[in-house]
Design an enzyme around this catalytic site. Structure first.
Site: not given
Length: 342
Positions: A18, A21
């Protein structure tokens, strides 16, 4: 404790994914409303005025909520307002970080442990604990002969066992131990049907430091080997060569991590981190709706001039998400049944 260690490993992998991202979205100045580890209700959150950072109660998964991903969104600098290239980078950044982390860990292990150099002399470096020979042979034993055949170097051991073990499961072995010559009857071990019997001994190794070029070359070789093995496993799954009962999920991961931690080796856990990180990266790259790979497919189509209706795309991702949750539930139930059988 097993569960905590497994959650820690998965937490690191998910966080790195994550974070990829998140950093890529920040690079392209996309507004981010939330960065979350876990799913479900919030356990803890911290709001900076622009982004909510949260930890949620179900310790599986995570997400980065980038504004402007909704259909017909008009948010300034939102995800859908950016170029296909920018969206591709943001979507790919998660798996890239998983692969990068795995490679960095492999490089660390390679340079820390060094290069194993086998001693060509027939000196036992270790005896496998599950081998029957463990009751007779010991580490540092120098094998002098097997069934009367002189043993000069390590390769002679395997060749002699292959010839002499036909129709027999015990061999006469002469070893030198602590300066004394011993005549031993060494039982062989059957590992698999239709496979030769084995003595279960490992040669002696010494380790020397890698130079930079050789160390990097060895690291990339190890990384690509794990990568290819993972792809091979997925291919077997897709082609039906892996049975449904062998599909594993979160509970299965906890079981594997628990077995590794009980062996008392942190090294095994580090290698599990590498393997799981590569697996998560490849899984997310699969061209399946809701996964990063599925979303990347639509961006690539746009890059080559093929536009897909956004509402249709979101519906496909929703169906994909439902199917993924179904797969997770199936794998979890499968794990529980496999554990009960044991």
């Amino acid at each position: 404790m097993d569960i905590l260690i497994a959650l820690l490993l998965l937490g690191v992998i998910i966080f790195i994914h994550e974070l990829g991202h998140f950093l890529a979205a920040r690079l392209f100045r996309m507004p981010i409303s939330e960065f979350s580890l876990g799913m479900g209700p919030e356990l803890y959150s911290y709001y900076t005025g622009k982004t909510l950072y949260s930890i949620r109660i179900i310790p599986i998964g995570g997400f980065v909520s980038i504004d402007g991903m909704e259909v017909d969104s008009k948010i300034e600098n939102g995800f859908n307002s950016k170029s296909p290239f920018a969206r591709f980078v943001v979507l790919f950044a998660g798996v890239f970080m998983n692969f990068l982390m795995a490679l960095v860990v492999v490089i660390g292990i390679t340079f820390t442990t060094g290069q194993g150099v086998q001693n060509t002399k027939p000196i036992i470096g270790n005896v496998l604990k599950d081998a029957k020979a463990a009751a007779v042979l010991k580490k540092n034993d120098l094998i002098q002969s097997i069934d009367g055949f002189d043993i000069q170097d390590w390769t002679d051991i395997g060749e002699t066992i292959a010839k002499e073990s036909k129709g027999r499961d015990v061999l006469d072995v002469v070893v030198e131990r602590d300066g004394k010559k011993l005549n031993l009857s060494v039982p062989l071990t059957k590992v698999e049907e239709n496979k030769p019997l084995m003595m279960g001994i490992i040669p002696e190794y010494t380790f020397k430091s890698y130079n930079f070029i050789d160390g990097m070359e060895a690291s990339f070789k190890i990384f690509t080997g794990i990568f290819k093995d993972t792809l091979g496993g997925i291919k077997m799954l897709v082609t039906g060569k892996v049975k449904a009962k062998d599909i594993s999920g979160p509970v299965g991961i906890v079981k594997v991590v628990g077995e590794a931690s009980r062996n008392g080796s942190s090294g095994i856990l580090v290698w599990l981190l590498v393997i799981l990180s590569i697996n998560v990266g490849i899984f997310n790259l699969l061209p399946f709706p809701a996964l990063d790979g599925g979303r990347i497919i639509f961006v690539i189509l746009e890059l080559v001039g093929i536009k897909v209706d956004k509402k249709l795309e979101e519906k496909l991702h929703m169906v994909g998400m439902i199917l993924l949750f179904g797969l997770i539930i199936f794998a979890t139930v499968n794990d529980i049944f496999n554990i009960i059988k044991f």
